[in-house]
Design a protein around this motif. Structure first.
Motif, mmCIF file in Angstrom:
data_model
loop_
_atom_site.group_PDB
_atom_site.id
_atom_site.type_symbol
_atom_site.label_atom_id
_atom_site.label_comp_id
_atom_site.label_asym_id
_atom_site.label_seq_id
_atom_site.Cartn_x
_atom_site.Cartn_y
_atom_site.Cartn_z
ATOM 1 N N ILE B 193 0.784 -1.176 -0.123
ATOM 2 C CA ILE B 193 -0.078 0.034 0.057
ATOM 3 C C ILE B 193 0.847 1.306 0.096
ATOM 4 O O ILE B 193 1.908 1.298 0.704
ATOM 5 N N TRP B 194 0.539 2.135 -0.887
ATOM 6 C CA TRP B 194 1.320 3.307 -1.079
ATOM 7 C C TRP B 194 0.351 4.426 -0.263
ATOM 8 O O TRP B 194 -0.666 4.563 -0.311
ATOM 9 N N LEU B 195 1.095 5.101 0.776
ATOM 10 C CA LEU B 195 0.385 6.316 1.472
ATOM 11 C C LEU B 195 1.082 7.601 0.965
ATOM 12 O O LEU B 195 2.231 7.875 0.841
ATOM 13 N N GLY B 196 -0.019 8.538 1.043
ATOM 14 C CA GLY B 196 0.468 9.842 0.559
ATOM 15 C C GLY B 196 -0.227 11.076 1.147
ATOM 16 O O GLY B 196 -1.615 10.732 1.477
ATOM 17 N N PRO B 197 0.236 12.081 1.411
ATOM 18 C CA PRO B 197 -0.852 13.028 2.028
ATOM 19 C C PRO B 197 -1.710 13.757 0.660
ATOM 20 O O PRO B 197 -1.219 13.781 -0.188
#
Lengths: 500, 242
Positions: B193-197
């Motif tokens: 999973i890629w998390l970004g703001p």
């Protein structure tokens, strides 16, 4: 009564070989003196390859292989080796009798716990074999019977006389196995007696007159016709075993096997006393010389939870041994149970419970701290203090394990916003046009929150805390020192935490 | 004997096959095993606490028995708040959490405010990659932890495979935080999973890899709000305005 006898036919060699690391065993033989001449009593495998065999005069053995390592038969040392084996066997039964070349264990009380005679026999055999002895095993309803059966079987075999065949098995044993028959062997052979059955057919009165009552008594005890009181092996009050190595060992890895044996002995001793160990030490002894002032290297191990499981203790010791750099070769080992506690038997649990989870946590912590050092594994305890630096403290694992379970759960008011991450020390931020920068120019989102505390000790702080955001989307917890002059232009900004 | 001999030769209709091997046929459903009608063969999951995310995760939550890789451009985006609900649940059940090589010191007051019992958090402070891996392995193997969270700046396919093999055998959640650069490396973790703001308190979550059909669209998750500082003065502090 049910007895398992462990006879060690090559004891005089075994006790020496077990003191060598396996890779360093030389060709050697044990001699025995008969009159003026020395004879080979037993020769090990490498020596046998050179043609050295038992009953050879020493001179001819040396002519076959001049570099043969020769040691004189030493009953005292053999007895010590047997005692150590008895320690290991104590794990399975408290009733052990030492013989001159083996052990007899009374196991009727242990059958159920260890899953029957067959299993127990295998476990006992394995435990004592692991002590570096080669065994022949016999099981029987009488101690003497078991001992005779064990002596009659070839090495590495088990003979089970525990059933109905017991008398039949005894009947076929040669007379020469009986201890009290040794002085009369020639006469007995002369009258055509070969087996115990032959002997039993002789008239008892005549036998007593000719051979003394000892022989009759021994026969009766073996067949279970007369009582046979035994003197049990008694484990001492304290556990301290010393072992001299017969070679100088420079590699700690080579010590693992003898150390394992000593750990097994300690665990047998612990089991016999219904105790567990909470601290123990292994001392590596070095040869003393003027050049080398180090006499010993102690390895002290403290457990967070008592244990009497040889596997677990060995894991801890192995981690420590592997990290021990040996400056000087080791010539002796000593194992001491420093602190023992009355043991709490581990439950044989089917499903993991809170108890077993706590045990596995303390084992995990022990394993980690024995390899990485106690500071590597910690918990954090929240303290009620408004200064972020002082509001939590690291709890080292170590003695007593994690005491955090019982500790008070402090927390500051949930009204206050605190970041999930704290920097080790606040990071001074660069300024651009009087504004703080971290990654990019910071945008203040919320604040300030004034923390003014610590006037009661020397750590007084007066800070204004803000939540800030940068272009990356990170939420930062930053502060500036508040100065009473109110001059905002020359403020230093610090990053103290990140909102995770 | 005759029955045994005849059964394999008899042709089976597609329906019969489906009925007979119901639990053994894996279908490429849009969200993996969550639509498995029997549900028995699926690995158990722990709800993430965010319904949009649960819908996208195979099985309907964070998978137990599997590695979950979370790729993060930087700390401080809300990654702990994202995991808050399962961690709360685990410590609430009296189980422990292991943090392996966290990048900063966890601030327990904040974790407590997420209702995570700070007394149940064990921190392994290790720096060397080999040690991190060793501690992770030991932690996953140990029965002591309900969740193991590791920070792995560097890793290889081999190491993730090794960890995945171990994770298969235990019933705990395993999260690995990795830098975003790792998205181009192959990994044995079945869930990446890629998390970004996106904005304050909103996280964009993109499932790079999951069982079942891949998704392209990111999910936006609104994290529990960090409330602005209350205006009432608290003891020991006074309020000033810039």
């Amino acid at each position: 009564m049910l007895w398992i006898a462990l006879h060690c036919p090559t004891l005089s060699l075994d006790w020496i070989e077990r003191r060598f690391p396996a890779a360093l065993i030389p060709a050697m033989a044990v001699t025995i003196r008969k009159g003026n001449q020395a004879y080979i009593r037993q020769a090990n495998k490498p020596a046998q390859q050179w043609g050295v065999t038992a009953h050879q005069p020493l001179a001819s053995a040396l002519s076959l292989f001049p570099d043969l390592v020769v040691l004189e038969h030493d009953p005292n040392e053999e007895m010590k080796a047997l005692q150590e084996a008895a320690y290991a066997a104590l794990r399975f039964t408290p009733n052990i009798v030492l013989q001159c070349s083996g052990l007899i264990a009374e196991v009727s009380g242990s059958l159920k716990l260890f899953g029957g005679l067959k299993k127990l026999c295998r476990l006992l055999n394995r435990a004592v074999t692991a002590q570096g002895l080669q065994l022949c095993v016999g099981a029987a309803p009488t101690a003497k019977g078991a001992w005779l059966l064990a002596q009659s079987t070839p090495p590495h075999t088990v003979i089970n006389g525990a059933g109905a065949k017991f008398h039949l098995l005894l009947d076929f044993l040669p007379v020469s196995l009986l201890e009290s028959a040794q002085a009369h062997l020639e006469v007995i052979r002369g009258i055509g007696c070969k087996t115990l059955a032959d002997l039993r057919r002789l008239p008892r009165g005549g036998m007593a007159r000719r051979f003394g009552t000892g022989l009759l008594m021994e026969l009766d005890q073996a067949y279970g016709d007369s009582p046979d009181p035994q003197k049990w092996f008694e484990a001492p009050e304290y556990f301290q075993r010393k072992m001299e190595l017969m070679a100088q060992v420079e590699n700690a890895g080579m010590l693992l096997l003898p150390v394992q044996r000593m750990i097994e002995q300690m665990c047998g001793w612990l089991a016999s006393r219904y105790t567990a160990v909470s601290a123990f030490s292994l001392i590596l002894h070095h040869e003393y010389s003027l050049r080398q002032p180090h006499r010993s290297t102690p390895i002290n191990i403290r457990l967070s939870e008592q244990s009497n499981d040889p596997g677990h203790l060995m894991i801890l010791l192995r981690e420590r041994l592997e990290r021990t750099k040996l400056m000087v070769p080791v010539c002796g080992l000593e194992l001491i149970a420093d602190e023992i506690t009355t043991g709490m038997e581990a439950n044989l649990e089917l499903f993991p419970t809170a108890q077993s989870e706590a045990t596995s946590l303390s084992r995990f912590i022990e394993k980690l701290s024995s390899r990485l050092g106690p500071q590597a594994i910690t918990s954090l305890q929240a303290v009620s203090d408004y200064r972020p630096e002082c509001s939590q403290r690291f709890n080292a694992s170590g003695i007593g394990g994690f005491s955090c379970r019982g500790m008070h759960r402090d927390r500051i008011s949930s009204e206050l916003i605190r970041p999930a991450w704290l920097m080790e020390t606040p990071l001074k931020l660069k300024l651009q046009r009087q504004r703080p920068v971290y990654g990019s120019l910071l945008k203040l989102i919320s604040g300030p929150e004034r923390i003014e505390a610590g006037w009661w000790d020397d750590g007084a702080i007066t800070r204004d805390y803000f939540i800030a955001e940068n272009n990356l989307g990170q939420l930062l917890w930053i502060y500036c020192e508040h100065n009473s002059t109110g001059d905002n232009k020359k403020k230093d900004w610090y990053l103290q935490g990140l909102f995770g | 004997m005759s029955m045994l001999a005849s059964s394999p030769s008899a042709p089976l209709s597609l329906l019969q096959i489906e009925a007979r091997f119901k639990n053994r046929i894996w279908r490429g459903d849009p969200s993996g095993s969550s639509s498995d009608p029997s549900g028995s063969s699926a690995d158990p999951v722990v709800s993430s606490g965010f319904s949009e995310l649960d819908k996208a995760l195979p099985g309907g939550g964070w998978p137990v028995h599997n590695l979950t890789e979370l790729l993060l451009p930087a700390e401080g985006l809300g990654e702990i708040r994202l995991l808050g609900r399962p961690l709360e649940q685990i410590t609430g059940d009296g189980r422990n959490i292991l943090l392996v090589g966290p990048p900063y010191i966890p601030y327990m007051h904040a974790w407590e405010n997420l209702h995570i019992d700070s007394r149940r958090i064990v921190i392994a402070r290790v720096d060397k990659p080999a040690e991190r891996l060793w501690v992770l392995e030991q932690g996953i193997k140990s029965a002591a932890f309900g969740a193991v969270i590791g920070w792995l700046p560097e890793s290889s396919l081999q190491t993730t495979r090794r960890l995945q093999v171990i994770a298969r055998t235990v019933a705990s959640l395993v999260f690995l935080f990795r830098p975003v650069s790792a998205q181009f490396e192959s990994s044995a973790a079945p869930l990446r999973i890629w998390l970004g703001p996106v904005a304050q308190h909103t996280l964009s979550v993109r499932l790079l890899k999951r069982r079942g059909a891949p998704t392209v669209l990111p999910i936006y998750i609104v994290l529990p709000q960090i409330k602005p500082f209350s205006s009432s003065a608290v003891s020991g502090s006074a309020l000033v305005h810039c």
